[in-house]
Design an enzyme around this catalytic site. Sequence first.
Site, PDB file in Angstrom:
ATOM      1  N   ASP A  22       0.861  -1.194   0.000  1.00  0.00           N
ATOM      2  CA  ASP A  22       0.000   0.000   0.000  1.00  0.00           C
ATOM      3  C   ASP A  22       0.901   1.248   0.000  1.00  0.00           C
ATOM      4  O   ASP A  22       1.518   1.557   1.016  1.00  0.00           O
ATOM      5  CB  ASP A  22      -0.883  -0.074   1.262  1.00  0.00           C
ATOM      6  CG  ASP A  22      -1.604   1.231   1.554  1.00  0.00           C
ATOM      7  OD1 ASP A  22      -1.768   2.050   0.626  1.00  0.00           O
ATOM      8  OD2 ASP A  22      -2.006   1.412   2.727  1.00  0.00           O
ATOM      9  N   ASP A  26      -3.718   3.935   2.732  1.00  0.00           N
ATOM     10  CA  ASP A  26      -5.168   3.831   2.975  1.00  0.00           C
ATOM     11  C   ASP A  26      -5.561   2.413   3.380  1.00  0.00           C
ATOM     12  O   ASP A  26      -6.745   2.092   3.482  1.00  0.00           O
ATOM     13  CB  ASP A  26      -5.965   4.290   1.744  1.00  0.00           C
ATOM     14  CG  ASP A  26      -5.713   3.409   0.530  1.00  0.00           C
ATOM     15  OD1 ASP A  26      -4.905   2.445   0.632  1.00  0.00           O
ATOM     16  OD2 ASP A  26      -6.323   3.672  -0.532  1.00  0.00           O
ATOM     17  N   ASP A  30      -1.826  -1.222  -3.801  1.00  0.00           N
ATOM     18  CA  ASP A  30      -2.073  -0.474  -5.045  1.00  0.00           C
ATOM     19  C   ASP A  30      -0.913  -0.681  -6.014  1.00  0.00           C
ATOM     20  O   ASP A  30       0.101  -1.305  -5.673  1.00  0.00           O
ATOM     21  CB  ASP A  30      -2.299   1.016  -4.736  1.00  0.00           C
ATOM     22  CG  ASP A  30      -1.271   1.558  -3.767  1.00  0.00           C
ATOM     23  OD1 ASP A  30      -0.078   1.318  -4.013  1.00  0.00           O
ATOM     24  OD2 ASP A  30      -1.656   2.185  -2.749  1.00  0.00           O
ATOM     25  N   ASP A  99      -5.536 -10.083 -15.461  1.00  0.00           N
ATOM     26  CA  ASP A  99      -6.546 -11.109 -15.213  1.00  0.00           C
ATOM     27  C   ASP A  99      -7.802 -10.711 -15.999  1.00  0.00           C
ATOM     28  O   ASP A  99      -8.499  -9.767 -15.621  1.00  0.00           O
ATOM     29  CB  ASP A  99      -6.833 -11.136 -13.695  1.00  0.00           C
ATOM     30  CG  ASP A  99      -7.329 -12.479 -13.215  1.00  0.00           C
ATOM     31  OD1 ASP A  99      -8.036 -13.152 -13.973  1.00  0.00           O
ATOM     32  OD2 ASP A  99      -7.022 -12.825 -12.058  1.00  0.00           O
ATOM     33  N   ASP A 201      -9.927 -15.854 -16.601  1.00  0.00           N
ATOM     34  CA  ASP A 201     -10.824 -16.356 -15.567  1.00  0.00           C
ATOM     35  C   ASP A 201     -11.866 -17.284 -16.209  1.00  0.00           C
ATOM     36  O   ASP A 201     -12.427 -16.963 -17.261  1.00  0.00           O
ATOM     37  CB  ASP A 201     -11.523 -15.140 -14.923  1.00  0.00           C
ATOM     38  CG  ASP A 201     -12.250 -15.480 -13.648  1.00  0.00           C
ATOM     39  OD1 ASP A 201     -11.607 -15.982 -12.724  1.00  0.00           O
ATOM     40  OD2 ASP A 201     -13.470 -15.228 -13.572  1.00  0.00           O
ATOM     41  N   GLU A 265      -7.603 -20.314 -16.632  1.00  0.00           N
ATOM     42  CA  GLU A 265      -8.135 -20.988 -15.449  1.00  0.00           C
ATOM     43  C   GLU A 265      -9.049 -22.099 -15.944  1.00  0.00           C
ATOM     44  O   GLU A 265     -10.206 -21.881 -16.286  1.00  0.00           O
ATOM     45  CB  GLU A 265      -8.935 -20.027 -14.562  1.00  0.00           C
ATOM     46  CG  GLU A 265      -9.326 -20.700 -13.259  1.00  0.00           C
ATOM     47  CD  GLU A 265     -10.525 -20.082 -12.566  1.00  0.00           C
ATOM     48  OE1 GLU A 265     -10.679 -20.297 -11.357  1.00  0.00           O
ATOM     49  OE2 GLU A 265     -11.333 -19.399 -13.220  1.00  0.00           O
ATOM     50  N   HIS A 327      -5.481 -17.538  -5.043  1.00  0.00           N
ATOM     51  CA  HIS A 327      -6.382 -16.684  -4.276  1.00  0.00           C
ATOM     52  C   HIS A 327      -7.727 -17.342  -3.955  1.00  0.00           C
ATOM     53  O   HIS A 327      -8.556 -16.733  -3.288  1.00  0.00           O
ATOM     54  CB  HIS A 327      -6.624 -15.384  -5.064  1.00  0.00           C
ATOM     55  CG  HIS A 327      -7.310 -15.652  -6.374  1.00  0.00           C
ATOM     56  ND1 HIS A 327      -6.714 -16.343  -7.403  1.00  0.00           N
ATOM     57  CD2 HIS A 327      -8.561 -15.374  -6.798  1.00  0.00           C
ATOM     58  CE1 HIS A 327      -7.557 -16.469  -8.397  1.00  0.00           C
ATOM     59  NE2 HIS A 327      -8.691 -15.896  -8.071  1.00  0.00           N
ATOM     60  N   ASP A 328      -7.960 -18.546  -4.476  1.00  0.00           N
ATOM     61  CA  ASP A 328      -9.224 -19.248  -4.206  1.00  0.00           C
ATOM     62  C   ASP A 328      -9.035 -20.435  -3.261  1.00  0.00           C
ATOM     63  O   ASP A 328     -10.017 -21.086  -2.898  1.00  0.00           O
ATOM     64  CB  ASP A 328      -9.826 -19.781  -5.512  1.00  0.00           C
ATOM     65  CG  ASP A 328     -10.283 -18.676  -6.446  1.00  0.00           C
ATOM     66  OD1 ASP A 328     -10.691 -17.606  -5.959  1.00  0.00           O
ATOM     67  OD2 ASP A 328     -10.229 -18.886  -7.667  1.00  0.00           O
TER      68      ASP A 328
HETATM   69  C1  NOJ Z   1     -12.541 -17.679 -10.607  1.00  0.00           C
HETATM   70  C2  NOJ Z   1     -11.734 -16.733  -9.770  1.00  0.00           C
HETATM   71  O1  NOJ Z   1     -10.453 -17.283  -9.560  1.00  0.00           O
HETATM   72  C3  NOJ Z   1     -12.504 -16.480  -8.509  1.00  0.00           C
HETATM   73  O2  NOJ Z   1     -11.752 -15.766  -7.562  1.00  0.00           O
HETATM   74  C4  NOJ Z   1     -13.780 -15.742  -8.871  1.00  0.00           C
HETATM   75  O3  NOJ Z   1     -14.575 -15.590  -7.724  1.00  0.00           O
HETATM   76  C5  NOJ Z   1     -14.568 -16.501  -9.936  1.00  0.00           C
HETATM   77  N1  NOJ Z   1     -13.750 -17.016 -10.994  1.00  0.00           N
HETATM   78  C6  NOJ Z   1     -15.586 -15.608 -10.564  1.00  0.00           C
HETATM   79  O4  NOJ Z   1     -14.969 -14.664 -11.398  1.00  0.00           O
END
Ligand code: NOJ
Length: 527
Positions: A22, A26, A30, A99, A201, A265, A327-328
Amino acid sequence: MAARAWWRDGVLYQLYPRSFADSDGDGTGDLRGIIDHLDHLAWLGIDGLWLNPTFPSPNADWGFDVADFRDVHPDLGTLADLEDLISAAGERGIRVLLDLVPNHTSDEHPWFVDARGDRAAPHRDWYVWRDPGPGGAPPNNWVSIFGGPAWEPDAATGQSYLHMFHRKQPDLNWWNDAVRAEFEAILDFWYDRGVAGFRIDVAHGIVKDRDLRDNPPVREDDPPSLRRLGQRLEYSMNRPEVHDVLRAWKRLGGRRESPPMLLGETFVPDIDTLATFYGDGTDELDLAFNFPFLDVGLDARAAAAVVAEVEAKLPEGAWPSWTISNHDSVRFPTRWAAGDDRRVRLALMLLLTLRGTPILYYGDEIGMREAEVPADRVRDPVGLRDGSDEPGRDGARTPMPWTDAPGAGFTAAGIEPWLPFGDLAVNVAAQRADAGSVLHLVRDLIALRRADDALHAGSYTPLDAPAGAWAYRRGDRAAVALNLSDAGVVVPGLTGRVEIGTDRARDGEALEGSVALGPWEGVVAIT
Ligand code: NOJ
């Protein structure tokens, strides 16, 4: 012979822009913050940087609900900042991937605002609309990946729209040629600005069954992610026609002097299906995410089986990719390694020595664990959904711990970051100062990979290994032996010099035909 594409020999690094650094105090990361930390990535030896979504978005799904595909989210900076990032990264030999989110937009995107107002609106057919079923039932049985029906009734026109994720993420209609043309223009817009490619994605799912047929129920042997949904996504995702779109994008990029790369993905449950996303090996995705590998864990036999399948099934010319966190998913040091540093080091050695492109997730290089996120700090729609018992994905998206000082070197002291910090004892500064750290291990493995052809380009040949261990040769000169068990093992067939051991005290050891490994220990040897 033509030069090999940069991404084949290189290492990619995924970062979540809100959580990397950051610059303006804030509490939210960024683009300027990323620029300020490019030297860390250059020092680490990264070749490509994939930024999670950077587009303007109301953040119903933290940037995966895009409201403008040609700009930058004001929380993250400006288009000029992104251009500066691309050139500052370029000066360090690092390419930038964005992305792209082509499956859906935000419901606040001007296309959808137009579409929902009137059945005759110019953008109406850019989305998927249907009349409700009998008694107001959803038009078919599809469920959203985030839970509940995939259809949202819309009072203005009396029809329902499709959303495979959040109801604020209406799906685009990829049967409409104007949508296809618009996305090709978006790709060109970013290529013109120096973007080196895209992570795509839901790359497997953008085209839906034209007749919107009901999905069949799950079977007992389906993976848990599908069983949770109760149905196989046979008609709502992974339709044959998606390959036409991917081929068109590959052709589009191929017209450029430096062809951009496409990393998809591909959330598919098996390697046979994964292989199809490489097309003939040259005409679709350059890299496809391997979720079966991400899910398999540190199990020698099962993980080696996934790798063997990839080696056998990818078409000629295709190149694998490997990832262990994103990140998922729960971060690998927690999910795969139960916080055990020996396993963390072993997993990273595996990731960085397989044949294919490794993709590190920010924090992997220090063995960053999943953070605890208290209920009142949850921001992810998956964790916030009414009636859901899922914790959500925030624990894998918390701020990068650069130091253990107040603000963690991420933000100013005293500022509450957008998501809470995890364990600050695991931080970049401390590990930079310690040559035996996970961070130095990762850096040294990357440097060795880069220096040695066998490790970045050599073939993969499994070697005999005792139960619980996994050994393989890369090219003619390199060999890797990993002990994924609690018992000591002796792995035969290794000679030469240990270049890097997970236990760094073994670096430089001479091997004479075998290597003895303690529990969760690994070595890379070169003859
Ligand atoms: C896959 C992404 O990796 C995930 O983070 C997102 O919530 C869903 N696609 C919807 O875009």
